[in-house]
Design a protein around this motif. Structure first.
Motif, PDB file in Angstrom:
ATOM      1  N   MET A  39       0.811  -1.219   0.000  1.00  0.00           N
ATOM      2  CA  MET A  39       0.000   0.000   0.000  1.00  0.00           C
ATOM      3  C   MET A  39       0.848   1.274   0.000  1.00  0.00           C
ATOM      4  N   GLY A  40       2.096   1.183   0.439  1.00  0.00           N
ATOM      5  CA  GLY A  40       2.984   2.335   0.341  1.00  0.00           C
ATOM      6  C   GLY A  40       3.206   2.716  -1.120  1.00  0.00           C
ATOM      7  N   ILE A  41       3.434   1.723  -1.953  1.00  0.00           N
ATOM      8  CA  ILE A  41       3.612   1.957  -3.389  1.00  0.00           C
ATOM      9  C   ILE A  41       2.309   2.433  -4.013  1.00  0.00           C
ATOM     10  N   ALA A  42       1.204   1.771  -3.699  1.00  0.00           N
ATOM     11  CA  ALA A  42      -0.096   2.177  -4.259  1.00  0.00           C
ATOM     12  C   ALA A  42      -0.417   3.621  -3.867  1.00  0.00           C
ATOM     13  N   ASN A  43      -0.225   3.939  -2.594  1.00  0.00           N
ATOM     14  CA  ASN A  43      -0.512   5.301  -2.128  1.00  0.00           C
ATOM     15  C   ASN A  43       0.416   6.325  -2.778  1.00  0.00           C
ATOM     16  N   ALA A  44       1.696   5.993  -2.890  1.00  0.00           N
ATOM     17  CA  ALA A  44       2.634   6.920  -3.535  1.00  0.00           C
ATOM     18  C   ALA A  44       2.214   7.185  -4.981  1.00  0.00           C
ATOM     19  N   ALA A  45       1.822   6.129  -5.693  1.00  0.00           N
ATOM     20  CA  ALA A  45       1.404   6.280  -7.089  1.00  0.00           C
ATOM     21  C   ALA A  45       0.146   7.145  -7.203  1.00  0.00           C
ATOM     22  N   ILE A  46      -0.771   6.956  -6.280  1.00  0.00           N
ATOM     23  CA  ILE A  46      -2.005   7.762  -6.278  1.00  0.00           C
ATOM     24  C   ILE A  46      -1.676   9.220  -5.965  1.00  0.00           C
ATOM     25  N   LEU A  47      -0.797   9.454  -5.007  1.00  0.00           N
ATOM     26  CA  LEU A  47      -0.396  10.824  -4.678  1.00  0.00           C
ATOM     27  C   LEU A  47       0.320  11.501  -5.848  1.00  0.00           C
TER      28      LEU A  47
ATOM     29  N   VAL B 135       7.164   6.115   0.450  1.00  0.00           N
ATOM     30  CA  VAL B 135       8.227   5.177   0.053  1.00  0.00           C
ATOM     31  C   VAL B 135       9.591   5.853   0.208  1.00  0.00           C
ATOM     32  N   SER B 136      10.650   5.072   0.009  1.00  0.00           N
ATOM     33  CA  SER B 136      12.007   5.610   0.137  1.00  0.00           C
ATOM     34  C   SER B 136      12.284   6.665  -0.936  1.00  0.00           C
TER      35      SER B 136
ATOM     36  N   PHE C  79      11.682   8.738  -6.302  1.00  0.00           N
ATOM     37  CA  PHE C  79      12.218   9.438  -7.464  1.00  0.00           C
ATOM     38  C   PHE C  79      11.965   8.653  -8.748  1.00  0.00           C
ATOM     39  N   ILE C  80      12.255   7.371  -8.727  1.00  0.00           N
ATOM     40  CA  ILE C  80      12.059   6.541  -9.932  1.00  0.00           C
ATOM     41  C   ILE C  80      10.577   6.505 -10.308  1.00  0.00           C
ATOM     42  N   GLY C  81       9.698   6.325  -9.328  1.00  0.00           N
ATOM     43  CA  GLY C  81       8.257   6.299  -9.604  1.00  0.00           C
ATOM     44  C   GLY C  81       7.755   7.620 -10.146  1.00  0.00           C
TER      45      GLY C  81
ATOM     46  N   PHE D 252       7.082   0.913 -11.715  1.00  0.00           N
ATOM     47  CA  PHE D 252       8.498   1.231 -11.581  1.00  0.00           C
ATOM     48  C   PHE D 252       8.937   1.244 -10.119  1.00  0.00           C
ATOM     49  N   MET D 253       8.082   1.704  -9.220  1.00  0.00           N
ATOM     50  CA  MET D 253       8.435   1.659  -7.794  1.00  0.00           C
ATOM     51  C   MET D 253       8.540   0.210  -7.315  1.00  0.00           C
ATOM     52  N   SER D 254       7.654  -0.647  -7.794  1.00  0.00           N
ATOM     53  CA  SER D 254       7.701  -2.066  -7.421  1.00  0.00           C
ATOM     54  C   SER D 254       8.996  -2.714  -7.912  1.00  0.00           C
ATOM     55  N   ILE D 255       9.416  -2.354  -9.107  1.00  0.00           N
ATOM     56  CA  ILE D 255      10.671  -2.888  -9.642  1.00  0.00           C
ATOM     57  C   ILE D 255      11.845  -2.452  -8.779  1.00  0.00           C
ATOM     58  N   VAL D 256      11.860  -1.188  -8.381  1.00  0.00           N
ATOM     59  CA  VAL D 256      12.947  -0.677  -7.521  1.00  0.00           C
ATOM     60  C   VAL D 256      12.957  -1.430  -6.207  1.00  0.00           C
ATOM     61  N   VAL D 257      11.792  -1.571  -5.584  1.00  0.00           N
ATOM     62  CA  VAL D 257      11.709  -2.283  -4.301  1.00  0.00           C
ATOM     63  C   VAL D 257      12.147  -3.730  -4.458  1.00  0.00           C
ATOM     64  N   TYR D 258      11.756  -4.373  -5.549  1.00  0.00           N
ATOM     65  CA  TYR D 258      12.121  -5.762  -5.799  1.00  0.00           C
ATOM     66  C   TYR D 258      13.639  -5.908  -6.001  1.00  0.00           C
TER      67      TYR D 258
END
Length: 187
Positions: A89-97, A144-145, A150-152, A178-184
């Motif tokens: 949800m951190g990634i989902a929320n960041a993407a929505i923001l 997120v970090s 930045f990447i997202g 892209f944020m998911s890829i970075v986290v992965y």
């Protein structure tokens, strides 16, 4: 410009979705967004023939003459992002923001101060894209970090600038991907 400011304030008011994500599970949040979308579509259709207190006023103040479906794409983008990225949800929320605030900033700054046209894009400006990047980054680091944000945000900025379809759908999806890829990759 005043009409566009109202539109973008309404756009940014979607922050309630991120706030609610801290209190209700993602599945319920998705259901709520679908219910809001259905309600807004009904109000929009009724507004064509009837004056609906408060809603008709808001629609007349904020609706673009040439775009009657922007809010549909807005909610579809959020719903799909929540569905596919609810595992983080951190990634989902960041993407929505990024969608809510980056896209609004790019429109307002680009229309008001934009002078330098983007390559291969005659209706988008460097100033608008820079506003998207800065504002999107600032709001996404709340979720997120710094590197992930930045990447997202960079992915969202490029999507906003060059998407051939309404950008409300691909911005949060591409940003979250892209944020998911970075986290992965970083772990």
């Amino acid at each position: 410009m005043k009409k566009e400011l109202w539109r973008q304030l309404i756009h940014a008011s979607g922050v309630f979705i991120v706030v609610l994500s801290y209190f209700i599970p993602p599945q319920l949040l998705i259901f709520l967004c679908v219910a809001i979308l259905i309600f807004v579509v009904m109000v929009f259709r009724l507004d064509h023939n009837h004056n609906i207190p408060l809603f008709s006023t808001i629609l007349r103040v904020a609706k673009r003459d040439h775009d009657e479906r922007g809010f549909v794409y807005f909610f579809i983008g959020i719903i799909i992002t929540l569905y596919f990225f609810q595992f983080n949800m951190g990634i989902a929320n960041a993407a929505i923001l990024i969608l809510l605030f980056g896209d609004s900033a790019s429109t307002l700054i680009g229309k008001r101060f934009g002078k330098i046209k983007l390559p291969f894009q005659s209706h988008k400006t460097m100033e608008g894209s820079l506003a998207f990047l800065v504002v999107g980054f600032l709001v996404s680091i709340t979720q997120v970090s710094i590197l992930t944000a930045f990447i997202g945000t960079l992915a969202g900025t490029l999507t906003e600038a060059y998407s051939p379809i309404d950008d409300n759908v691909p911005i949060p999806l591409v940003s979250a991907l892209f944020m998911s890829i970075v986290v992965y990759l970083i772990g």
